[in-house]
Design a protein around this motif. Structure first.
Motif, PDB file in Angstrom:
ATOM      1  N   ALA A 257      12.932  10.415  -5.549  1.00 30.35           N
ATOM      2  CA  ALA A 257      14.529  10.193  -5.435  1.00 30.35           C
ATOM      3  C   ALA A 257      14.666   8.739  -5.609  1.00 30.35           C
ATOM      4  O   ALA A 257      15.519   8.377  -6.314  1.00 30.35           O
ATOM      5  N   PHE A 258      13.723   7.717  -5.116  1.00 25.90           N
ATOM      6  CA  PHE A 258      14.245   6.545  -5.402  1.00 25.90           C
ATOM      7  C   PHE A 258      13.738   5.908  -6.797  1.00 25.90           C
ATOM      8  O   PHE A 258      14.260   5.078  -7.480  1.00 25.90           O
ATOM      9  N   LEU A 259      12.252   6.233  -6.904  1.00 28.40           N
ATOM     10  CA  LEU A 259      11.676   5.700  -8.226  1.00 28.40           C
ATOM     11  C   LEU A 259      12.247   6.468  -9.512  1.00 28.40           C
ATOM     12  O   LEU A 259      12.168   5.804 -10.491  1.00 28.40           O
ATOM     13  N   ARG A 260      12.521   7.688  -9.261  1.00 27.04           N
ATOM     14  CA  ARG A 260      13.058   8.635 -10.616  1.00 27.04           C
ATOM     15  C   ARG A 260      12.041   8.715 -11.709  1.00 27.04           C
ATOM     16  O   ARG A 260      12.291   8.898 -12.813  1.00 27.04           O
ATOM     17  N   GLN A 261      10.719   8.539 -11.398  1.00 26.64           N
ATOM     18  CA  GLN A 261       9.571   8.885 -12.182  1.00 26.64           C
ATOM     19  C   GLN A 261       8.324   9.640 -11.226  1.00 26.64           C
ATOM     20  O   GLN A 261       7.807   8.944 -10.632  1.00 26.64           O
ATOM     21  N   LYS A 262       8.007  10.645 -11.788  1.00 25.39           N
ATOM     22  CA  LYS A 262       7.142  11.375 -11.069  1.00 25.39           C
ATOM     23  C   LYS A 262       5.743  10.945 -11.401  1.00 25.39           C
ATOM     24  O   LYS A 262       5.016  10.971 -10.353  1.00 25.39           O
ATOM     25  N   ASP A 263       5.281  10.248 -12.373  1.00 16.31           N
ATOM     26  CA  ASP A 263       4.184  10.010 -12.788  1.00 16.31           C
ATOM     27  C   ASP A 263       3.827   8.971 -11.791  1.00 16.31           C
ATOM     28  O   ASP A 263       2.496   8.450 -11.219  1.00 16.31           O
ATOM     29  N   ILE A 264       4.803   7.703 -11.572  1.00 20.02           N
ATOM     30  CA  ILE A 264       4.758   6.692 -10.830  1.00 20.02           C
ATOM     31  C   ILE A 264       4.548   7.007  -9.554  1.00 20.02           C
ATOM     32  O   ILE A 264       3.866   6.343  -8.873  1.00 20.02           O
ATOM     33  N   ALA A 265       5.280   8.051  -8.971  1.00 20.54           N
ATOM     34  CA  ALA A 265       5.150   8.349  -7.484  1.00 20.54           C
ATOM     35  C   ALA A 265       3.868   8.922  -7.347  1.00 20.54           C
ATOM     36  O   ALA A 265       3.406   8.979  -6.246  1.00 20.54           O
ATOM     37  N   LYS A 266       3.417   9.723  -8.125  1.00 20.93           N
ATOM     38  CA  LYS A 266       1.922  10.318  -8.035  1.00 20.93           C
ATOM     39  C   LYS A 266       0.937   9.375  -7.982  1.00 20.93           C
ATOM     40  O   LYS A 266       0.109   9.239  -7.066  1.00 20.93           O
ATOM     41  N   LYS A 267       1.082   8.131  -8.944  1.00 25.78           N
ATOM     42  CA  LYS A 267       0.190   7.117  -8.694  1.00 25.78           C
ATOM     43  C   LYS A 267       0.324   6.458  -7.449  1.00 25.78           C
ATOM     44  O   LYS A 267      -0.791   5.777  -6.750  1.00 25.78           O
ATOM     45  N   LEU A 268       1.560   6.160  -6.756  1.00 22.82           N
ATOM     46  CA  LEU A 268       1.661   5.531  -5.501  1.00 22.82           C
ATOM     47  C   LEU A 268       0.918   6.209  -4.584  1.00 22.82           C
ATOM     48  O   LEU A 268       0.268   5.634  -3.622  1.00 22.82           O
ATOM     49  N   PHE A 269       1.160   7.788  -4.464  1.00 25.71           N
ATOM     50  CA  PHE A 269       0.347   8.199  -3.492  1.00 25.71           C
ATOM     51  C   PHE A 269      -1.027   8.662  -3.637  1.00 25.71           C
ATOM     52  O   PHE A 269      -1.831   8.775  -2.775  1.00 25.71           O
ATOM     53  N   ASP A 270      -1.269   8.410  -4.871  1.00 21.85           N
ATOM     54  CA  ASP A 270      -2.845   8.875  -4.836  1.00 21.85           C
ATOM     55  C   ASP A 270      -3.933   7.535  -5.226  1.00 21.85           C
ATOM     56  O   ASP A 270      -4.925   7.876  -4.711  1.00 21.85           O
ATOM     57  N   GLU A 271      -3.201   6.800  -5.770  1.00 22.02           N
ATOM     58  CA  GLU A 271      -4.246   5.395  -5.927  1.00 22.02           C
ATOM     59  C   GLU A 271      -3.611   4.075  -5.074  1.00 22.02           C
ATOM     60  O   GLU A 271      -4.701   3.618  -4.401  1.00 22.02           O
ATOM     61  N   VAL A 272      -2.439   3.709  -4.947  1.00 19.47           N
ATOM     62  CA  VAL A 272      -1.962   2.567  -4.349  1.00 19.47           C
ATOM     63  C   VAL A 272      -2.110   2.556  -2.903  1.00 19.47           C
ATOM     64  O   VAL A 272      -2.448   1.686  -2.216  1.00 19.47           O
ATOM     65  N   ALA A 273      -1.327   3.673  -2.318  1.00 22.46           N
ATOM     66  CA  ALA A 273      -1.102   3.933  -0.976  1.00 22.46           C
ATOM     67  C   ALA A 273      -2.663   3.994  -0.203  1.00 22.46           C
ATOM     68  O   ALA A 273      -2.633   3.384   1.040  1.00 22.46           O
ATOM     69  N   PRO A 274      -3.551   4.647  -0.438  1.00 22.85           N
ATOM     70  CA  PRO A 274      -4.722   4.879  -0.063  1.00 22.85           C
ATOM     71  C   PRO A 274      -5.354   3.702   0.314  1.00 22.85           C
ATOM     72  O   PRO A 274      -6.164   3.324   1.116  1.00 22.85           O
ATOM     73  N   LEU A 275      -5.308   2.648  -0.656  1.00 18.80           N
ATOM     74  CA  LEU A 275      -5.762   1.230  -0.366  1.00 18.80           C
ATOM     75  C   LEU A 275      -5.340   0.451   0.799  1.00 18.80           C
ATOM     76  O   LEU A 275      -6.390  -0.545   1.321  1.00 18.80           O
ATOM     77  N   SER A 276      -4.279   0.704   1.143  1.00  9.08           N
ATOM     78  CA  SER A 276      -3.595   0.208   2.547  1.00  9.08           C
ATOM     79  C   SER A 276      -3.625   0.994   3.684  1.00  9.08           C
ATOM     80  O   SER A 276      -2.893   0.677   4.770  1.00  9.08           O
ATOM     81  N   LYS A 277      -4.466   1.981   3.750  1.00 13.46           N
ATOM     82  CA  LYS A 277      -4.345   2.856   4.791  1.00 13.46           C
ATOM     83  C   LYS A 277      -4.588   2.124   6.078  1.00 13.46           C
ATOM     84  O   LYS A 277      -4.148   2.557   7.205  1.00 13.46           O
TER      85      LYS A 277
END
Length: 168
Positions: free
Chosen positions: A68-88
């Motif tokens: 809803a904030f980013l308005r791009q599903k592919d970017i949100a998918k990259k956020l959840f799959d690649e970027v956020a796990p690095l900072s767990k």
């Protein structure tokens, strides 16, 4: 009264500011680091850290909030799959802002904002296995030294030839 309301307005309307921050956050997620003005980087940091917080939660509601904030599903998918796990394991402070100095055109202070836990970019060289198995031949040092001495002599010869041509 405006108690504790510290929104950086960036001289934009609320809708324009929200779109700007969403686009900057998408670029940051996609590229890992972006170069922008210092004021925009400082306004982007809380937004990007909230996106990482959503990514670390990982549930369906967090995904829907991010889309809803980013308005791009592919970017949100990259956020959840690649970027956020690095900072767990990191409790906060996911972004780093580095000041660069003034921009040449309008002297606006520039900065780079990037993720603290960026994946290490490893360059892979695709070399044939046969070439790696063969030992490389050892080249003697003496011919290289003779060639180095011969090159300045050639330069001197060309300078003399130019001087003679100019004299005539």
């Amino acid at each position: 009264m405006r108690h504790r309301r510290n929104t950086t307005k960036l001289k934009r309307t609320a809708a324009h500011r929200r779109s700007l921050l969403a686009n900057l956050a998408c670029s940051l997620i996609e590229h890992g680091s972006i170069r922008t003005t210092l004021a925009k980087a400082k306004a982007l940091r809380p937004v990007a850290e909230k996106m990482i917080g959503l990514g670390k939660r990982g549930d369906l509601h967090a995904r829907r909030q991010a889309v809803a904030f980013l308005r791009q599903k592919d970017i949100a998918k990259k956020l959840f799959d690649e970027v956020a796990p690095l900072s767990k394991d990191r409790p906060g402070g996911y972004c780093r802002i580095t000041k660069l100095g003034p921009r040449m055109t309008d002297s606006a202070p520039m900065a780079v904002i990037e993720w603290v836990d960026q994946p290490a970019e490893v360059e892979t060289v695709d070399a044939p296995e046969e070439a790696a198995a063969e030992p490389t031949p050892v080249v003697a040092e003496a011919p290289a030294a003779e060639e180095a001495e011969a090159k300045p002599a050639k330069k001197k010869a060309t300078k003399k030839a130019k001087a003679e041509a100019d004299a005539e």
